[in-house]
Scaffold this active site. Structure first.
Site, mmCIF file in Angstrom:
data_model
loop_
_atom_site.group_PDB
_atom_site.id
_atom_site.type_symbol
_atom_site.label_atom_id
_atom_site.label_comp_id
_atom_site.label_asym_id
_atom_site.label_seq_id
_atom_site.Cartn_x
_atom_site.Cartn_y
_atom_site.Cartn_z
ATOM 1 N N ASP A 49 -45.076 -110.495 -31.350
ATOM 2 C CA ASP A 49 -44.203 -109.661 -32.190
ATOM 3 C C ASP A 49 -43.003 -109.158 -31.401
ATOM 4 O OD1 ASP A 49 -45.574 -109.716 -34.676
ATOM 5 O OD2 ASP A 49 -47.169 -108.526 -33.758
ATOM 6 N N PHE A 54 -52.014 -116.075 -41.870
ATOM 7 C CA PHE A 54 -53.264 -115.571 -41.298
ATOM 8 C C PHE A 54 -53.048 -114.085 -40.999
ATOM 9 C CE2 PHE A 54 -56.602 -118.640 -39.852
ATOM 10 C CZ PHE A 54 -56.104 -119.766 -40.471
ATOM 11 N N LYS A 88 -45.174 -110.131 -46.792
ATOM 12 C CA LYS A 88 -44.565 -111.353 -46.244
ATOM 13 C C LYS A 88 -44.304 -112.382 -47.340
ATOM 14 C CE LYS A 88 -46.305 -110.780 -41.547
ATOM 15 N NZ LYS A 88 -46.133 -111.404 -40.240
ATOM 16 N N ASN A 129 -50.753 -114.013 -25.582
ATOM 17 C CA ASN A 129 -52.034 -113.550 -26.126
ATOM 18 C C ASN A 129 -53.088 -114.650 -25.935
ATOM 19 O OD1 ASN A 129 -52.034 -115.349 -28.547
ATOM 20 N ND2 ASN A 129 -50.151 -114.204 -28.948
ATOM 21 N N LYS A 161 -50.297 -107.728 -45.944
ATOM 22 C CA LYS A 161 -49.438 -108.796 -45.391
ATOM 23 C C LYS A 161 -49.126 -109.845 -46.456
ATOM 24 C CE LYS A 161 -50.441 -108.279 -40.519
ATOM 25 N NZ LYS A 161 -51.318 -108.561 -39.395
ATOM 26 N N LYS A 190 -37.413 -113.338 -9.652
ATOM 27 C CA LYS A 190 -38.726 -112.675 -9.728
ATOM 28 C C LYS A 190 -38.569 -111.179 -9.438
ATOM 29 C CE LYS A 190 -43.310 -112.711 -7.732
ATOM 30 N NZ LYS A 190 -44.164 -113.155 -6.633
ATOM 31 N N PRO A 230 -38.280 -112.480 -34.383
ATOM 32 C CA PRO A 230 -38.198 -112.792 -35.815
ATOM 33 C C PRO A 230 -39.581 -113.125 -36.357
ATOM 34 C CG PRO A 230 -37.342 -114.617 -34.501
ATOM 35 C CD PRO A 230 -37.615 -113.482 -33.547
ATOM 36 N N ASP A 231 -39.787 -112.837 -37.633
ATOM 37 C CA ASP A 231 -41.066 -113.172 -38.265
ATOM 38 C C ASP A 231 -40.949 -114.580 -38.852
ATOM 39 O OD1 ASP A 231 -43.170 -113.432 -40.268
ATOM 40 O OD2 ASP A 231 -43.581 -111.335 -39.762
#
Ligand code: PMT
Length: 437
Positions: A279, A327, A345, A210, A341, A289, A309-310
């Site tokens: 995630d 965050f 969490k 990301n 969250k 490749k 895993p979180d």
């Protein structure tokens, strides 16, 4: 030692013979790792040339508000926003009087009105002027607004008088500045922060990731170190220098970050999850490749993704769980999702980040967030990530300390006092204040 690493110091110079010492001050500030922009009043330019300050600061010197060219570049509002700290040294009796009256009749005074950064003054004037009741009253007025005074010193003056009114020596001013910027709110605490993206390999040359640059998390690590914490920064793959006094652990994948977080949170007091952790990851990584079929331009590639895993939830589930701050990067219903969250969490605080605005959030230099707790929301308006990190660490540390002590909310109001920073008064409250409270 780079004790002001990455700090943005706006040094205001007003008219007085002590202006020559500001050249030395600029050198000290830069040596301490900070970036300096100098703003001079017209009277200051009579004592020392802008060229000298430009050469020493490495930045253009700002002298006038009504210069269209300068305003088109870095105007007074940009300068006011840019600064992490405004330091005025020397601060003349006239300038302090104008500040006390709330005037904005030159570039420096308008910056002082517009900035949200803390303001520190190093007064310098003749002893009679310093002791005059008007100056004393003006000092009290500005201090009641949260502005701090460094000095003045006592001794021989350029005019031949002996008494209070000398500007502190540049190295002493630097020491005062460092002391204020290093709040000590997290002194002795062990803080672990995650930052940056993770990369999940598809094959030896491709990956899923990301846009996180790591800037927000690195700024938080630096601010936590300045607040006195021992900081471990678990960083995804980013190209940022490690902040001063921060131990860095480099990771690539979410599973690496998960393992590093569990390992480094032994005895940890405070955990901040700022990383944008993938995630999902491909179920398997191709050993070679993945090749396209040259004869089939319509060929699709199917990837099966599995959950990672979180990191945050796993640390929050530990028996010796630290104080947990997450965050939430959201594009809509930002506060609502952040609150969800926070609960799901098992966090103590969460920082809601509206990433639908591309000028903030991922890979930008600025950010704007809302700190969300179980029963409060504290919006922090747009500013540099370095500045925001300082504000966040300050708020998080105060909340954390409150919880620890189970006491009433920390009093951040400034106590009116003419005791200045250089005073030997043992009762002087050196806790950092919100300068605009
Ligand atoms: O790095 P920058 O370019 O400076 O950008 C900063 C930022 C936008 C990345 C940062 O401000 C931010 O919002 N970070 C959180 C990004 C994110 O992934 O948010 P989330 O809402 O998907 O995750 C919620 C929380 O769970 C986060 O604290 C995240 O670190 C954590 N998480 C998520 C997934 C996972 N597998 N493990 C986690 O620990």
């Amino acid at each position: 030692m780079h004790r002001l690493n990455n700090k943005r110091i706006l040094l205001g110079i007003t008219g007085g013979i002590a202006a020559y010492k500001s050249a030395e001050l600029v050198r000290h500030i830069r040596k301490a790792g900070a970036d300096v922009h100098v703003v001079m009043t017209p009277a200051a330019c009579e004592f020392i040339t802008p060229l000298t300050l430009q050469a020493l600061s490495g930045n253009p010197v700002h002298t006038t508000m009504l210069d269209p060219k300068a305003e088109a570049g870095m105007g007074h509002i940009e300068l006011a926003r840019w600064a992490d700290v405004v330091l005025i040294a020397p601060a003349s009796a006239d300038f302090i009087a104008r500040m006390a009256a709330g005037m904005g009749n030159d570039l420096l005074s308008t910056i002082c009105l517009a900035t949200k950064a803390p303001i520190y003054l190093a007064p310098a004037m003749n002893q009679g002027m310093w002791l005059d009741s008007a100056t004393q009253k003006n000092c009290t007025t500005v201090m009641e607004r949260g502005i701090k005074l460094f000095g003045p010193d006592e001794g021989y003056q350029a005019c031949g008088d002996i008494g209070p009114g000398r500007m502190l020596d540049p190295d002493v001013i630097l020491g005062c500045l460092v002391k204020y910027l290093e709040s000590g709110l997290l002194a002795g605490k062990k803080v672990v922060i995650t930052a940056g993206p993770t990369k999940e390999a598809i094959d030896p040359v491709r990956y899923i990731s990301n846009h996180s640059s790591g800037k927000m998390g690195f700024a938080l690590a630096s601010a936590a170190a300045e607040a006195g914490a021992t900081v471990t920064l678990i960083a995804g793959p980013v190209h940022l220098p490690t902040p001063d006094r921060v131990a860095r652990v480099n990771v690539v994948t979410a599973r690496d970050m998960h393992a590093a977080a569990l390992e480094h949170t032994e005895g940890c007091d405070l955990f901040i999850g700022c990383a944008a952790v993938s995630d999902y990851r491909p179920e398997s990584i191709a050993e070679a490749k993945i090749k396209k079929d040259p004869n089939n331009p319509e060929q699709a590639l199917e990837l099966k993704l599995v959950r990672n895993p979180d990191v945050l939830a796993s640390v929050a589930a530990k028996d010796d769980r630290p104080f947990m701050v997450g965050f939430a990067a959201e594009t809509h219903q930002v506060i609502e999702y952040a609150q969800n969250k926070l609960k799901h969490k098992n966090l103590d605080l969460i920082v809601a980040n509206d990433v639908s605005d591309t000028t903030i959030g991922f890979n930008s230099d600025e950010n704007a967030v809302t700190l969300v707790g179980p029963d409060f929301e504290e919006p922090l308006p747009k500013c540099s990530k370095w500045q925001l990190a300082g504000q966040l660490i300050d708020l998080i540390a105060r909340y954390y300390n409150d919880i620890q002590q189970s006491s009433v909310q920390v009093q951040t109001q400034v106590q009116p006092s003419v005791t200045t920073e250089y005073s030997t008064d043992e009762n002087t409250d050196h806790a950092p204040e919100n300068p605009h409270s």
